[in-house]
Design an enzyme around this catalytic site. Structure first.
Site, PDB file in Angstrom:
ATOM      1  N   HIS A  22      -0.109   3.338  -8.820  1.00 20.17           N
ATOM      2  CA  HIS A  22       0.335   3.514 -10.214  1.00 20.17           C
ATOM      3  C   HIS A  22       1.362   2.467 -10.634  1.00 20.17           C
ATOM      4  O   HIS A  22       1.974   2.595 -11.690  1.00 20.17           O
ATOM      5  CB  HIS A  22       0.895   4.921 -10.409  1.00 20.17           C
ATOM      6  CG  HIS A  22      -0.125   5.978 -10.150  1.00 20.17           C
ATOM      7  ND1 HIS A  22      -0.991   6.434 -11.113  1.00 20.17           N
ATOM      8  CD2 HIS A  22      -0.472   6.624  -9.011  1.00 20.17           C
ATOM      9  CE1 HIS A  22      -1.806   7.333 -10.589  1.00 20.17           C
ATOM     10  NE2 HIS A  22      -1.507   7.466  -9.306  1.00 20.17           N
ATOM     11  N   GLU A  82       4.891   5.923  -1.613  1.00 16.71           N
ATOM     12  CA  GLU A  82       4.233   5.442  -2.825  1.00 16.71           C
ATOM     13  C   GLU A  82       5.257   4.642  -3.626  1.00 16.71           C
ATOM     14  O   GLU A  82       6.435   5.007  -3.657  1.00 16.71           O
ATOM     15  CB  GLU A  82       3.717   6.613  -3.675  1.00 16.71           C
ATOM     16  CG  GLU A  82       2.572   7.358  -3.021  1.00 16.71           C
ATOM     17  CD  GLU A  82       1.983   8.459  -3.902  1.00 16.71           C
ATOM     18  OE1 GLU A  82       2.039   8.363  -5.139  1.00 16.71           O
ATOM     19  OE2 GLU A  82       1.451   9.420  -3.321  1.00 16.71           O
ATOM     20  N   HIS A 110       0.423  10.596  -1.224  1.00 21.88           N
ATOM     21  CA  HIS A 110      -0.953  10.953  -1.614  1.00 21.88           C
ATOM     22  C   HIS A 110      -1.791  11.435  -0.428  1.00 21.88           C
ATOM     23  O   HIS A 110      -1.636  10.967   0.698  1.00 21.88           O
ATOM     24  CB  HIS A 110      -1.606   9.712  -2.220  1.00 21.88           C
ATOM     25  CG  HIS A 110      -2.869   9.965  -2.961  1.00 21.88           C
ATOM     26  ND1 HIS A 110      -4.113   9.903  -2.367  1.00 21.88           N
ATOM     27  CD2 HIS A 110      -3.094  10.270  -4.258  1.00 21.88           C
ATOM     28  CE1 HIS A 110      -5.037  10.143  -3.268  1.00 21.88           C
ATOM     29  NE2 HIS A 110      -4.453  10.371  -4.441  1.00 21.88           N
ATOM     30  N   ASP A 150       2.116   2.366  -1.274  1.00 22.80           N
ATOM     31  CA  ASP A 150       0.885   2.623  -2.027  1.00 22.80           C
ATOM     32  C   ASP A 150       1.282   2.483  -3.493  1.00 22.80           C
ATOM     33  O   ASP A 150       1.996   3.316  -4.038  1.00 22.80           O
ATOM     34  CB  ASP A 150       0.382   4.035  -1.710  1.00 22.80           C
ATOM     35  CG  ASP A 150      -0.863   4.406  -2.513  1.00 22.80           C
ATOM     36  OD1 ASP A 150      -1.084   3.809  -3.591  1.00 22.80           O
ATOM     37  OD2 ASP A 150      -1.595   5.310  -2.073  1.00 22.80           O
ATOM     38  N   ASN A 191      -5.704   7.560 -15.958  1.00 23.53           N
ATOM     39  CA  ASN A 191      -4.846   6.546 -15.338  1.00 23.53           C
ATOM     40  C   ASN A 191      -5.205   5.141 -15.827  1.00 23.53           C
ATOM     41  O   ASN A 191      -4.767   4.158 -15.246  1.00 23.53           O
ATOM     42  CB  ASN A 191      -4.981   6.605 -13.819  1.00 23.53           C
ATOM     43  CG  ASN A 191      -4.544   7.940 -13.255  1.00 23.53           C
ATOM     44  OD1 ASN A 191      -3.562   8.516 -13.715  1.00 23.53           O
ATOM     45  ND2 ASN A 191      -5.262   8.438 -12.274  1.00 23.53           N
ATOM     46  N   LYS A 240      -7.052   2.140 -11.483  1.00 23.51           N
ATOM     47  CA  LYS A 240      -6.165   2.738 -12.485  1.00 23.51           C
ATOM     48  C   LYS A 240      -5.857   1.696 -13.564  1.00 23.51           C
ATOM     49  O   LYS A 240      -6.714   1.423 -14.383  1.00 23.51           O
ATOM     50  CB  LYS A 240      -4.963   3.348 -11.791  1.00 23.51           C
ATOM     51  CG  LYS A 240      -5.455   4.632 -11.091  1.00 23.51           C
ATOM     52  CD  LYS A 240      -4.642   5.193 -10.006  1.00 23.51           C
ATOM     53  CE  LYS A 240      -5.403   6.383  -9.411  1.00 23.51           C
ATOM     54  NZ  LYS A 240      -4.853   6.837  -8.153  1.00 23.51           N
ATOM     55  N   SER A 274       2.428   9.590  -7.825  1.00 32.31           N
ATOM     56  CA  SER A 274       1.314   9.827  -8.746  1.00 32.31           C
ATOM     57  C   SER A 274       1.459  11.114  -9.535  1.00 32.31           C
ATOM     58  O   SER A 274       0.955  11.212 -10.646  1.00 32.31           O
ATOM     59  CB  SER A 274      -0.002   9.829  -7.976  1.00 32.31           C
ATOM     60  OG  SER A 274       0.026  10.787  -6.953  1.00 32.31           O
TER      61      SER A 274
HETATM   62  C1  PLP Z   1      -5.511   7.387  -7.028  1.00 32.45           C
HETATM   63  C2  PLP Z   1      -4.716   7.159  -5.824  1.00 32.45           C
HETATM   64  C3  PLP Z   1      -5.312   6.699  -4.640  1.00 32.45           C
HETATM   65  C4  PLP Z   1      -6.789   6.583  -4.490  1.00 32.45           C
HETATM   66  O1  PLP Z   1      -7.284   5.454  -5.133  1.00 32.45           O
HETATM   67  P1  PLP Z   1      -8.832   5.415  -5.541  1.00 32.45           P
HETATM   68  O2  PLP Z   1      -9.096   3.985  -5.796  1.00 32.45           O
HETATM   69  O3  PLP Z   1      -8.978   6.270  -6.747  1.00 32.45           O
HETATM   70  O4  PLP Z   1      -9.595   5.945  -4.363  1.00 32.45           O
HETATM   71  C5  PLP Z   1      -4.494   6.396  -3.581  1.00 32.45           C
HETATM   72  N1  PLP Z   1      -3.170   6.567  -3.656  1.00 32.45           N
HETATM   73  C6  PLP Z   1      -2.557   7.013  -4.765  1.00 32.45           C
HETATM   74  C7  PLP Z   1      -1.088   7.176  -4.786  1.00 32.45           C
HETATM   75  C8  PLP Z   1      -3.314   7.343  -5.878  1.00 32.45           C
HETATM   76  O5  PLP Z   1      -2.724   7.827  -6.963  1.00 32.45           O
END
Ligand code: PLP
Length: 383
Positions: free
Chosen positions: A210, A178, A134, A207, A48, A240, A182
């Site tokens: 990405h 999101e 997620h 969230d 990522n 990421k 993801s």
């Molecule tokens: C990777 C991810 C997380 C977690 O983030 P980290 O910083 O790796 O703990 C949360 N939400 C989504 C949608 C993700 O892809």
């Protein structure tokens, strides 16, 4: 102890029988897209690290300088020892990027979601959430004690039905999705969800793990389609595209002040190491200075989907649905034999029957390599 080991063995065997047992392979990064695994050099299409910032010289230097100035670790929770001075710089940059009054940095994206949601809603409240959200959103929702209603993936009509049916009997409501999904790479219909949230007095939370650094000139999914969507709670991760580590929430000042008073994963967990915070600051400076660079991962992904006749990519994440777990893992193995590291994704990460290959594209992927990958996918997986 024997019953404990027996229990662990039994659980592992159940997974083995369904071809769902996982193991972590030692993999050494050599630069931003090449890795070494099992003695072989492989081209990675599963990270990522979309902007290849984990390896950027200016960011590495910023991390080293922060260690020299402030040390290796934070020592305690920010509520106890206070924030080292780098935090203010990071939080003000995040707020500026996201167009909010304030921001709060957490230990990780996982810790952010499990802290933010219970700080906002609880028993007697409602959470309406996309069914593909997620794992850590689901965990945060469960911890809150609020009633949870899922809506079908990106189905605004279904979200409307859920709010119409349940909003009236709950005090507060949170609508969560999101920004960029993801495992599917598609975008949430944020303008429609924002209008729906406003209509039902629900608080919209995205969230954008990405989306930050990638969409909307690096500002994230809120800024991806014309006028910014009205999203009062913009959460995301620094692990990421930002290439470092940590999670964040960008929101109004009262909401951020509330986090410092109520978010348990912030209050009861140690602050991030200074080097990590410094790396995020350096990365955000680079993204702000060069928004054209942020557009590259999506362009690379679209090159791949054009060459493979897959639906046009809308983010750097391209899923190739296979369905069956065995076939998915065999396809990933085949690509590895050809020199490409691509993630096979199985339940429970994705719903049963939707095992897939997940390709992620970064700014540093060469067009020739993408063409080579596409040719093998066409002849061996799509054929
Ligand atoms: C990777 C991810 C997380 C977690 O983030 P980290 O910083 O790796 O703990 C949360 N939400 C989504 C949608 C993700 O892809």
């Amino acid at each position: 102890m024997r019953s404990l080991d027996q229990f662990a063995q039994d659980r592992l065997q159940q997974r083995e029988a369904r071809n769902l047992r996982r193991a972590i392979a030692e993999t050494e990064p050599s630069d931003s897209v090449w890795v070494t695994r099992g003695g072989r050099r492989l081209l990675s299409f599963c990270s990522n690290d979309y902007l290849n910032l984990t390896q950027h010289p200016a960011i590495r230097q910023a991390a080293k300088d922060a260690i020299d100035r402030y040390g290796a670790g934070a020592g305690a929770s920010r509520l106890i020892t206070g924030s080292h001075p780098l935090y203010a710089g990071l939080e003000s940059r995040l707020a500026r990027l996201k167009g909010t009054a304030a921001a709060c940095v957490f230990g990780s994206g996982y810790l952010a979601n499990t802290g933010i949601i219970p700080a906002l809603v609880g028993k007697g409240d409602l959470i309406v959430v996309d069914e593909l959200a997620h794992s850590c959103i689901r965990t945060g929702a469960s911890l809150s004690g609020a009633d949870i209603k899922l809506f079908r993936h990106n189905d605004v009509g279904h979200a409307r039905e859920q709010l119409a049916a349940h909003r009236g009997t709950h005090q507060h409501a949170l609508l969560v999705t999101e920004g960029v999904f993801s495992m599917d790479g598609d975008l949430a219909p944020l303008h429609d969800l924002a209008a729906l949230a406003a209509h039902h007095d629900a608080w919209l939370m995205t969230d954008d793990a990405h989306g930050i650094g990638i969409l909307g000139e690096g500002r994230g999914s809120t800024f991806a389609n014309g006028a910014p969507a009205q999203v009062p709670l913009q959460m995301g991760t620094l692990s990421k595209a930002i290439g470092s580590y940590g999670g964040y929430l960008c929101a109004s000042q009262p909401v951020i002040d509330l986090m410092q008073n109520r978010a348990r994963t912030l209050i009861y967990s140690t602050g991030l190491p200074p080097a990590v915070v410094a790396a995020s600051i350096a990365a955000l400076d680079l993204i702000e200075a060069d928004p054209a660079y942020a557009a590259l991962p999506l362009q690379k992904a679209q090159r791949f989907t054009a060459l493979t006749n897959l639906p046009q990519a809308t983010s750097p994440i391209v899923p190739l649905l296979i369905g069956d777990e065995d076939r998915t893992m065999a396809s990933a193995k085949h690509l590895e034999k050809e020199g490409f590291l691509v993630a096979g994704i199985r339940p429970p990460t994705v719903p049963a029957g939707t095992a897939r290959l997940r390709f992620t594209f970064s700014a540093a992927h060469e067009d020739l390599d993408i063409e080579r990958l596409a040719a093998i996918v066409r002849s061996h997986i799509l054929a």
